[in-house]
Design an enzyme around this catalytic site. Structure first.
Site, short mmCIF file in Angstrom:
data_model
loop_
_atom_site.label_atom_id
_atom_site.label_comp_id
_atom_site.label_asym_id
_atom_site.label_seq_id
_atom_site.Cartn_x
_atom_site.Cartn_y
_atom_site.Cartn_z
N ARG A 115 0.86 -1.21 0.00
CA ARG A 115 0.00 0.00 0.00
C ARG A 115 0.88 1.24 0.00
NH1 ARG A 115 -1.55 0.60 6.45
NH2 ARG A 115 0.59 0.36 7.15
N CYS A 119 1.48 6.14 -7.97
CA CYS A 119 2.08 7.29 -8.63
C CYS A 119 1.15 8.48 -8.42
CB CYS A 119 2.23 6.99 -10.12
SG CYS A 119 2.63 8.45 -11.08
N GLU A 154 -1.96 8.12 5.41
CA GLU A 154 -0.53 8.37 5.57
C GLU A 154 0.18 8.57 4.23
OE1 GLU A 154 1.06 5.32 8.15
OE2 GLU A 154 0.35 6.43 9.90
N CYS A 159 7.42 9.03 -6.20
CA CYS A 159 7.43 8.19 -7.39
C CYS A 159 8.43 8.77 -8.39
CB CYS A 159 6.03 8.15 -8.00
SG CYS A 159 5.96 7.19 -9.53
N CYS A 161 8.66 7.69 -11.73
CA CYS A 161 8.32 7.23 -13.08
C CYS A 161 8.54 8.36 -14.10
CB CYS A 161 6.87 6.75 -13.13
SG CYS A 161 5.66 8.08 -13.16
N CYS A 164 6.33 11.36 -13.53
CA CYS A 164 6.73 12.17 -12.38
C CYS A 164 8.01 12.96 -12.71
CB CYS A 164 6.93 11.30 -11.13
SG CYS A 164 5.35 10.74 -10.44
N GLU A 310 -4.71 8.04 14.98
CA GLU A 310 -4.34 6.66 15.29
C GLU A 310 -3.40 6.65 16.48
OE1 GLU A 310 -2.54 4.33 12.19
OE2 GLU A 310 -3.89 5.13 10.66
N TRP A 318 4.79 -3.64 14.75
CA TRP A 318 5.90 -3.42 13.83
C TRP A 318 7.15 -2.86 14.50
CZ3 TRP A 318 6.84 1.74 14.08
CH2 TRP A 318 5.76 2.60 14.29
N LYS A 359 -2.12 -8.63 12.13
CA LYS A 359 -3.03 -9.41 13.00
C LYS A 359 -2.60 -9.42 14.46
CE LYS A 359 -0.95 -13.78 11.39
NZ LYS A 359 -0.13 -13.11 10.36
N PHE A 360 -1.33 -9.07 14.74
CA PHE A 360 -0.91 -9.02 16.14
C PHE A 360 -0.73 -7.59 16.65
CE2 PHE A 360 0.87 -13.21 14.65
CZ PHE A 360 -0.15 -13.96 15.23
C1 GLA Z 1 -0.13 3.24 10.36
C2 GLA Z 1 -1.27 3.01 9.38
C3 GLA Z 1 -2.27 2.00 9.84
C4 GLA Z 1 -1.59 0.84 10.52
C5 GLA Z 1 -0.77 1.37 11.67
C6 GLA Z 1 -0.12 0.28 12.49
O1 GLA Z 1 -0.29 4.29 11.19
O2 GLA Z 1 -1.93 4.21 9.05
O3 GLA Z 1 -3.00 1.57 8.73
O4 GLA Z 1 -0.79 0.18 9.62
O5 GLA Z 1 0.25 2.15 11.14
O6 GLA Z 1 0.59 0.82 13.56
ZN ZN Z 2 4.93 8.52 -11.01
#
Ligand code: GLA
Ligand code: ZN
Length: 679
Positions: A115, A119, A154, A159, A161, A164, A310, A318, A359-360
């Site tokens: 994700r 571009c 976010e 990019c 390309c 760009c 968030e 992560w 998932k965690f």
């Molecule tokens: C970012 C993203 C979310 C998620 C969180 C996880 O802030 O915007 O979609 O991936 O990280 O911490």
């Molecule tokens: Zn581009």
């Protein structure tokens, strides 16, 4: 008072909700709505990564599931923050139109994946986004449950390309007009880089040019402009359908890839995502740098609340170590956002997915599906408490002091060759100044060079290496009109394309304002030491006899300023290390070296006193932090937060009233990790 979201009376509480991952589990979707109510949640961000479900085949939309989710939640008292899904696209689109996929700096187009990797130039992607956003806006922008647009997710990255690259060249043509201007601004004469045709210019790519710092800066500026332009294109159909429904994009605090201050006009509300590593080191220090991040985000649109879009209920999967929040930290860290001016506490994520890489990641509801977990109970308790804080909704966080933290200055500092190569120390020096103000309970804005300086009595401008056009004049006018400026070594060295000022530093005439001429800067090895002796006078009252110095010492000469400290050692012994000069109705302090923290603490204690910057005359125990928000009747709500693992007492200067229970108190006891709201 400026309410961000007019339909909701309380602070907003909820999170990212991904029902599109659970369509095969209708009983879970039913249960979610009940659990949200139990958790004291009143808003969910929906559809952020749902494009493949919203448009499973090109031009074939599927909104029924979303209708049901929005309506079900609304029936349970939960509003919708509706997302545009541009942060991730369906496989069919990437297959049919590869140009929507980003080309990385290695000159290779990515495969369909992950994700945040489209571009920004692609006309096809822009058109697909326009169609999707038009369809969403037509269907939902007047829905009573929908309170805010969450545009994409976010935004970030760049990019490379061909489209760009071409847009970059056009952007440069518009900025410079001629190649002569560009070659001068970039100092392309260096290593024979003189460009004789626009087509010779490429972005700084892995196998390309990096030695022209003006070019590197312009690429980052272009990337910011392209991102803002893309966001404007996203918003157009939303605003056409309903101009009064506000929009936000979730930003990322100190993320270095974009100059977020350029999002000022495109966002109605600033929101951001905050993931600190609590319990890793000194939480009180972390609280200071996180407060600074909140202040930076809020100051993009000063004097109106921002949103915490968030955060996490417990562990962030992560991080290198996915440590859980200890009891009490969830409430404390969440309310810290409110203390710095947020009107919301939102989480990623409402429910842990069954699969996929998140998932965690902490969530309100885990794989147990229960309301009996610690996370759920923490969230529910906070939700309950937030209902008692509704008077804060819309209340601004007003500051008379500001620290300049400028992203473009950071880009230039990070890029330059010299000083301490790996980390030039911008954040360290900024925290030297922000820290004492934060710890003394003085509200601070964290602004950039383009911000309005006039609302402030005090501005700290640490390591302001790059004076963009007009900044020196603004600083001069600020001081002339009575402002107090604290600035430091390595300021006013280059202009906005990273060309050094000629004829004296700080350049652009600021050496006159400061009464100091800087000759050169010395970088110290970690094992080196120096110090400076304070010259006792009214300005240095209460300061220690001498302070240690590390990292940097400038060789500076007085040219009108008064020395307040002189170096003790080395070839610079006796030269000024810290000066003051009155200029117009104001004052400038110049700090020529990187001092130990207590130097800044002691200096700012005096400045705070001189300028009467405290709004409440309290002595704060270590680890207790204070800020305030201005309520509708003009009174201040003082927010005390205890980042100690033990209870502490604070003696109050007068009788105060608890915002939540109305109780009148003259002394305050705050439990470990507690927060108190007093009027
Ligand atoms: C970012 C993203 C979310 C998620 C969180 C996880 O802030 O915007 O979609 O991936 O990280 O911490
Ligand atoms: Zn581009």
């Amino acid at each position: 008072m400026k309410k961000m979201v007019t339909k909701v009376a309380d602070l907003i509480h909820g999170g990212d909700y991904n029902p599109d991952q659970w369509l095969l589990y209708p009983e879970i979707l039913e249960r979610d709505a009940e659990l949200m109510r139990e958790a004291g949640c009143n808003a969910m961000s929906i559809g952020i990564f749902a494009w493949a479900t919203l448009e499973p085949e090109e031009g074939k939309y599927n909104f029924e599931w979303l209708d049901q989710v929005i309506d079900r939640l609304y029936a349970h008292g939960v509003y919708t923050i509706l997302a545009t899904p541009s942060a991730a696209r369906p496989a069919w689109m990437a297959e049919k139109y590869p140009e929507v996929l980003r080309v990385n700096s290695d000159n290779r187009r990515i495969l369909f994946s992950a994700r945040h990797n489209h571009c920004y130039s692609s006309p096809i992607y822009r058109e697909k986004v326009r169609q999707m956003n038009t369809a969403l806006a037509t269907r939902y922008s007047h829905h009573p449950a929908v309170i805010l647009w969450h545009v994409s997710n976010e935004y970030g990255g760049a990019c490379y390309c061909d489209l760009c690259k071409e847009n970059f060249r056009n952007w440069l043509k518009k900025k410079y007009g001629t190649l002569e201007n560009l070659n001068h601004a970039w100092w392309s004469y260096f290593w024979s880089k003189n460009f004789t045709s626009w087509d010779q210019i490429n972005p700084p790519m892995d196998n390309g040019e990096h030695s022209l710092h003006g070019m590197n800066l312009d690429w980052k500026r272009f990337t910011t402009d392209m991102t803002v332009d893309f966001m404007e294109a996203e918003i157009k159909p939303l605003k056409e359908a309903n101009p009064s429904l506000p929009v936000t994009a979730n930003l990322m605090g100190f993320y270095p890839g974009l100059n977020y201050f350029k999002f000022k006009n495109v966002c109605d509300v600033i929101s951001w995502d905050n993931y600190p590593a609590w319990h890793e080191g000194d939480d009180q220090e972390l609280a200071c740098s996180i407060a600074m991040a909140h202040d930076l985000m809020r100051s993009i649109k000063p004097s109106q609340p921002f949103m915490l879009m968030e955060s996490v209920t417990t562990a962030v999967n992560w991080k290198e170590y996915a440590k859980m929040k200890r009891p009490g930290m969830h409430e404390l860290s969440s309310l810290q956002a409110v203390a710095r001016g947020s009107d919301s506490i939102q989480y990623f994520q409402w429910r842990k997915g069954r699969g996929g890489s998140e998932k965690f990641h902490g969530a309100v509801v885990g794989h147990l599906g229960s309301n009996q977990t610690r996370e759920f109970r923490d969230v529910a308790a906070l939700g309950k408490r937030m209902k008692g804080l509704s008077r804060l909704v819309g209340s601004p966080f007003e500051a008379k002091a500001a620290v300049i933290w400028d992203t473009e200055n950071r880009w230039a500092l990070d890029d330059l060759q010299g000083l301490i190569q790996k980390d030039k120390g911008y954040m360290k020096e900024a925290l030297h100044h922000y820290g004492p103000l934060f710890r003394e309970g003085v509200n601070v804005d964290v602004i950039d060079e383009e911000s309005d300086f006039t609302p402030y009595q005090l501005i700290a401008a640490p390591m302001l290496y790059m004076y963009r056009a007009g900044v020196a004049e603004k600083l001069r006018a600020f001081v002339e009109n009575g402002g107090t400026l604290v600035t430091t070594y390595w300021s006013g060295v280059v202009n906005d394309t990273d060309l050094c000022f000629l004829g004296g530093f700080p350049g652009d005439g600021m050496n006159q304002v400061m009464g100091v001429d800087v000759e050169e800067i010395d970088t110290l090895y970690p094992q080196d030491a120096n110090s400076a002796t304070i010259l006792p006078c009214e300005t240095t009252r209460g300061m220690k006899a001498s302070y240690a110095i590390e990292d940097y010492t400038e060789v500076a000469h007085l040219n009108g300023a008064t020395a307040l400290a002189t170096y003790d050692d080395d070839f610079i012994a006796g030269l000024p290390a810290f000066t003051v000069q009155s200029f117009g109705k104001g004052k400038v302090y110049y700090i020529a070296a990187c001092f130990e923290q207590s130097f800044y603490d002691d200096l700012y204690r005096n400045i705070i006193e001189d300028l009467s910057l405290k709004t409440l005359d309290v002595t704060l125990p270590k680890g207790v932090f204070l800020s305030n928000r201005t309520l509708e009747d003009g009174s201040l709500c003082h927010i005390f937060q205890n980042f100690n693992t033990n209870e502490v007492s604070v003696s109050l200067p007068r009788e105060m009233e608890c915002l939540e229970c109305g109780e009148k108190i003259t002394s305050l006891t705050i439990p470990a990790y507690g927060t108190a709201f007093l009027i």
